[in-house]
Design a protein around this motif. Structure first.
Motif, short mmCIF file in Angstrom:
data_model
loop_
_atom_site.label_atom_id
_atom_site.label_comp_id
_atom_site.label_asym_id
_atom_site.label_seq_id
_atom_site.Cartn_x
_atom_site.Cartn_y
_atom_site.Cartn_z
N ILE A 147 93.25 -118.44 -13.25
CA ILE A 147 92.36 -117.27 -13.24
C ILE A 147 92.16 -116.76 -14.66
O ILE A 147 91.04 -116.45 -15.08
N VAL A 148 93.26 -116.67 -15.41
CA VAL A 148 93.16 -116.20 -16.80
C VAL A 148 92.26 -117.12 -17.61
O VAL A 148 91.39 -116.67 -18.36
N LEU A 149 92.46 -118.42 -17.48
CA LEU A 149 91.66 -119.37 -18.24
C LEU A 149 90.18 -119.31 -17.84
O LEU A 149 89.29 -119.42 -18.69
N GLN A 150 89.92 -119.15 -16.57
CA GLN A 150 88.53 -119.03 -16.12
C GLN A 150 87.89 -117.76 -16.67
O GLN A 150 86.70 -117.77 -17.04
N MET A 151 88.65 -116.67 -16.74
CA MET A 151 88.12 -115.43 -17.31
C MET A 151 87.80 -115.60 -18.79
O MET A 151 86.76 -115.14 -19.29
N PHE B 183 92.66 -111.39 -26.70
CA PHE B 183 91.34 -111.86 -26.29
C PHE B 183 90.75 -110.80 -25.37
O PHE B 183 91.34 -110.48 -24.32
N THR B 184 89.58 -110.29 -25.74
CA THR B 184 89.04 -109.13 -25.03
C THR B 184 87.74 -109.47 -24.32
O THR B 184 86.99 -110.37 -24.71
N SER B 185 87.46 -108.69 -23.28
CA SER B 185 86.20 -108.81 -22.55
C SER B 185 85.13 -107.99 -23.25
O SER B 185 85.39 -107.36 -24.28
N ALA B 186 83.92 -107.97 -22.71
CA ALA B 186 82.80 -107.27 -23.36
C ALA B 186 83.06 -105.78 -23.48
O ALA B 186 82.60 -105.14 -24.44
N ASP B 187 83.80 -105.18 -22.54
CA ASP B 187 84.07 -103.74 -22.59
C ASP B 187 85.31 -103.40 -23.40
O ASP B 187 85.73 -102.24 -23.46
N GLY B 188 85.92 -104.40 -24.06
CA GLY B 188 87.08 -104.16 -24.90
C GLY B 188 88.41 -104.28 -24.19
O GLY B 188 89.46 -104.21 -24.84
N SER B 189 88.42 -104.45 -22.88
CA SER B 189 89.68 -104.60 -22.17
C SER B 189 90.29 -105.97 -22.49
O SER B 189 89.58 -106.95 -22.72
N ALA C 8 84.71 -117.77 -19.13
CA ALA C 8 83.52 -116.99 -18.82
C ALA C 8 83.13 -116.09 -19.99
O ALA C 8 81.94 -115.92 -20.30
N ARG C 9 84.14 -115.55 -20.68
CA ARG C 9 83.87 -114.70 -21.86
C ARG C 9 83.22 -115.53 -22.98
O ARG C 9 82.30 -115.08 -23.64
N CYS C 10 83.70 -116.76 -23.15
CA CYS C 10 83.11 -117.65 -24.16
C CYS C 10 81.65 -117.95 -23.84
O CYS C 10 80.79 -118.01 -24.73
N LEU C 11 81.36 -118.11 -22.57
CA LEU C 11 79.97 -118.37 -22.16
C LEU C 11 79.10 -117.14 -22.39
O LEU C 11 77.94 -117.26 -22.78
N GLU C 12 79.67 -115.95 -22.17
CA GLU C 12 78.93 -114.72 -22.45
C GLU C 12 78.54 -114.63 -23.92
O GLU C 12 77.47 -114.11 -24.27
N LEU C 13 79.41 -115.14 -24.78
CA LEU C 13 79.17 -115.06 -26.23
C LEU C 13 78.25 -116.16 -26.74
O LEU C 13 78.01 -116.26 -27.95
N GLY C 14 77.75 -117.01 -25.84
CA GLY C 14 76.73 -117.97 -26.25
C GLY C 14 77.10 -119.43 -26.15
O GLY C 14 76.27 -120.30 -26.43
N ALA C 15 78.33 -119.72 -25.78
CA ALA C 15 78.71 -121.12 -25.61
C ALA C 15 78.20 -121.63 -24.27
O ALA C 15 77.78 -120.85 -23.41
N ARG C 16 78.23 -122.93 -24.09
CA ARG C 16 77.92 -123.52 -22.79
C ARG C 16 79.07 -124.46 -22.41
O ARG C 16 79.84 -124.91 -23.25
N ILE C 17 79.16 -124.77 -21.11
CA ILE C 17 80.20 -125.67 -20.62
C ILE C 17 79.97 -127.07 -21.19
O ILE C 17 78.86 -127.60 -21.16
#
Length: 455
Positions: A99-103, A62-68, A106-115
Motif C-alpha cells: 500500500i505504501v509503495l502504491q501510494m 516523502f510527502t503527498s500533494a497536501d504536504g502530509s 501514485a505520487r510520482c505519477l501526479e508529479l508527471g512520471a508515467r508507469i
C-alpha cells in the motif's frame, strides 16, 4: 572499397520520466521505486523538499500533494550518464508494504512520471549504449537463474564476456571482408592476392573459433532453459515413484492401482547446475475413461515439446509390444532413454547397457538404486560438459551463430566466384551482429524486452 561494418541504429531515447516499483510484490522491510528521465532533482524537491548529492543516500520524508507524509526513507540520485539507464535515475527506498509503495508510485505519477513498460529501464540502458543486447538479456537471465551455476554464467554474460567473444569474431570477419572487397577491383589477380593475404586461412580459423563459441553457447542454453524430461510408459510402471525419487519429495501420488496419475505432475530440480524439469504423465494405454483420455492427450502434447523422454518399463516384463508401439510414435529428433524399473523385485543389478543401439538403465525408484546412473546418462545424452567459463545463451543466440556458420560454409562453396563469396561474408556478419544488437530489427527488441516484468 571495403564496406564499413554495420553500426548500431538506435533511435533517440524517449526523455519522458518513467517510474515503477523495482522490488518484488509482497511484504518486506524495504521496497524500492525507481525513476528514470531528466530533471529529477526538481522531481526530488517536489516529492521530499530535498535535492540529494550524486550517489549519496539521504533521509527524507516523502510527502503527498497536501504536504502530509506518506513515508520516511532514503532518497538517491544518479546523474546522467553515470546511471543504469544512462539517464538521470532517482530511487526511493521506502518501507516494503504494498500500500505504501502504491501510494508513493501514485505520487510520482501526479508529479508527471508515467508507469514504465515491461523492460523499459533495461531497454533505455541498451538504447543509451550502457549495455549491448546480449548484456541486456543477461539481466533477466540473472533474475530468473534457477541454479547457482546459471547465476554465475549470467553474471559473466552481463559483464560482457559473451559479447567480447562475438565482437572478436566480428573483427576477424570484417578484416576478411575488407580483403575480399579490395580484390574485386583487380579481377586478374584476385585469387592470387587472397592467397598471399592468407584469406582462406583466416576463414578457416574464423570457422574454428565460431565452432568453439557455438559449443559454449549450447551449454549456456541448457543453463538458461533447463532440460525438459517427460516420464512416459504404461500405467503402474513407477513413473510417479521415479519423479518422487529424483525430486527427493512426494510430488506425485503413488498407489498400487494403475491409472492413478491422470494429469501432468511437474517437478524442477538441479542436475549438475542444470534446471531439470521433470514431467510425470498419465499412463499410455487404451481406455474408455474420459478423464484418463484427456490426460493421455496431454501426455503426447508434452512429449512433442520435450528435450528427452524416459520410457519406463517394468523390469519383470521388459519391453513388450505396448512399449514398442510407444517408441514408434515418438518424434524422430527426441532423445530417448528406456528405464527398467523395479529391479528390487527381480534378480537384477543397477546398470547401464546398450541394446539394439538404444540406451537402457536398470534401476529401482523405490530404493534409489541406479538413480545416479540415470542422472549421469541424462547429462551425457544432451551433451553437457561442466565448465566454469560458460555464459548464458538463448535460442536466439544459437540461431544467429548457426546462421553465421551456414553463411561461412556457403562462402567456401562459392569460390572462385568472388562476388558471391563476398555476399555470403556480408550475410554472415549481419547474422553475427544481431546477437549484440549492432544490427537488430525493432520488432525483435520489442519481443526481448517484453519478457521483463518491469525492469
Amino acid at each position: 572499397m571495403a564496406e564499413r561494418p554495420p553500426t548500431t541504429a538506435r533511435p533517440e531515447p524517449v526523455r519522458q520520466t518513467i517510474a515503477a516499483i523495482a522490488t518484488a510484490a509482497g511484504r518486506a522491510a524495504i521496497g524500492v521505486i525507481r525513476l528514470s528521465g531528466q530533471g529529477l532533482l526538481d522531481f526530488a524537491a517536489a516529492l521530499s523538499g530535498k535535492r540529494p548529492e550524486p550517489r549519496s543516500a539521504i533521509l527524507a520524508d516523502f510527502t503527498s500533494a497536501d504536504g502530509s507524509i506518506i513515508d520516511r526513507g532514503l532518497l538517491l540520485h544518479f546523474p546522467a550518464p553515470r546511471s543504469f539507464t544512462g539517464e538521470e535515475v532517482l530511487e526511493l527506498h521506502a518501507h516494503g508494504g504494498q500500500i505504501v509503495l502504491q501510494m508513493l508510485l501514485a505520487r510520482c505519477l501526479e508529479l508527471g512520471a508515467r508507469i514504465a513498460e515491461p523492460g523499459e529501464f533495461t531497454r533505455r540502458a541498451f538504447l543509451n549504449g550502457k549495455l549491448d543486447l546480449a548484456q541486456a538479456e543477461a539481466v533477466i537471465d540473472l533474475i530468473d537463474a534457477a541454479t547457482a551455476v546459471a547465476a554465475r554464467s549470467a553474471v559473466r554474460s552481463l559483464q560482457g564476456e559473451f559479447s567480447r567473444e562475438v565482437n572478436a569474431l566480428l573483427e576477424q570477419l570484417v578484416e576478411l571482408r575488407a580483403l575480399v572487397e579490395a580484390t574485386l577491383d583487380f579481377p586478374d589477380e584476385e585469387i592470387d592476392f587472397l592467397e598471399a593475404a592468407d584469406a582462406f586461412g583466416r576463414l578457416e580459423r574464423l570457422q574454428q573459433r565460431l565452432g568453439g563459441l557455438f559449443a559454449r553457447a549450447r551449454q549456456g542454453r541448457l543453463l538458461q532453459g533447463g532440460l525438459h524430461v517427460v516420464l512416459a510408459g504404461q500405467p503402474n510402471v513407477g513413473k510417479s515413484s521415479l519423479l518422487n525419487c529424483l525430486a527427493g519429495d512426494d510430488l506425485a501420488i503413488v498407489t498400487p492401482l494403475p491409472g492413478t496419475t491422470r494429469d501432468l505432475v511437474r517437478g524442477t530440480l538441479q542436475l549438475a547446475g542444470i534446471p531439470l524439469h521433470v514431467i510425470d504423465t498419465a499412463g499410455l494405454r487404451e481406455t474408455d475413461d474420459e478423464i484418463e483420455k484427456i490426460g493421455i492427450e496431454r501426455t503426447w502434447r508434452e512429449i512433442e515439446r520435450a528435450d528427452a523422454i524416459v520410457l519406463l518399463v517394468d523390469a519383470r516384463s521388459g519391453v513388450g509390444d505396448a512399449e514398442r508401439a510407444i517408441l514408434a510414435q515418438l518424434p524422430a529428433h527426441l532423445v530417448r532413454l528406456t528405464v527398467h524399473n523395479k529391479i528390487d523385485l527381480v534378480p537384477c543389478a543397477a546398470e547401464r547397457r546398450e541394446h539394439d543401439g538404444a540406451i537402457e538403465i536398470a534401476l529401482s525408484a523405490r530404493s534409489g538404486e541406479g538413480i545416479e546412473l540415470l542422472r549421469q546418462e541424462l547429462l551425457r545424452v544432451v551433451g553437457w560438459h561442466p565448465s566454469e567459463d560458460l555464459f548464458i545463451a538463448r535460442e536466439r543466440h544459437l540461431q544467429a551463430l548457426a546462421d553465421t556458420r551456414q553463411h561461412l560454409e556457403t562462402a567456401c562453396e562459392q569460390l572462385p566466384r568472388l562476388e558471391l563469396f563476398a555476399e555470403e561474408l556480408r550475410l554472415a556478419q549481419l547474422a553475427l551482429a544481431a546477437i549484440t544488437g549492432k544490427f537488430t530489427a525493432d520488432d525483435l527488441l520489442g519481443e526481448i524486452f517484453g519478457r521483463f516484468c518491469i525492469g
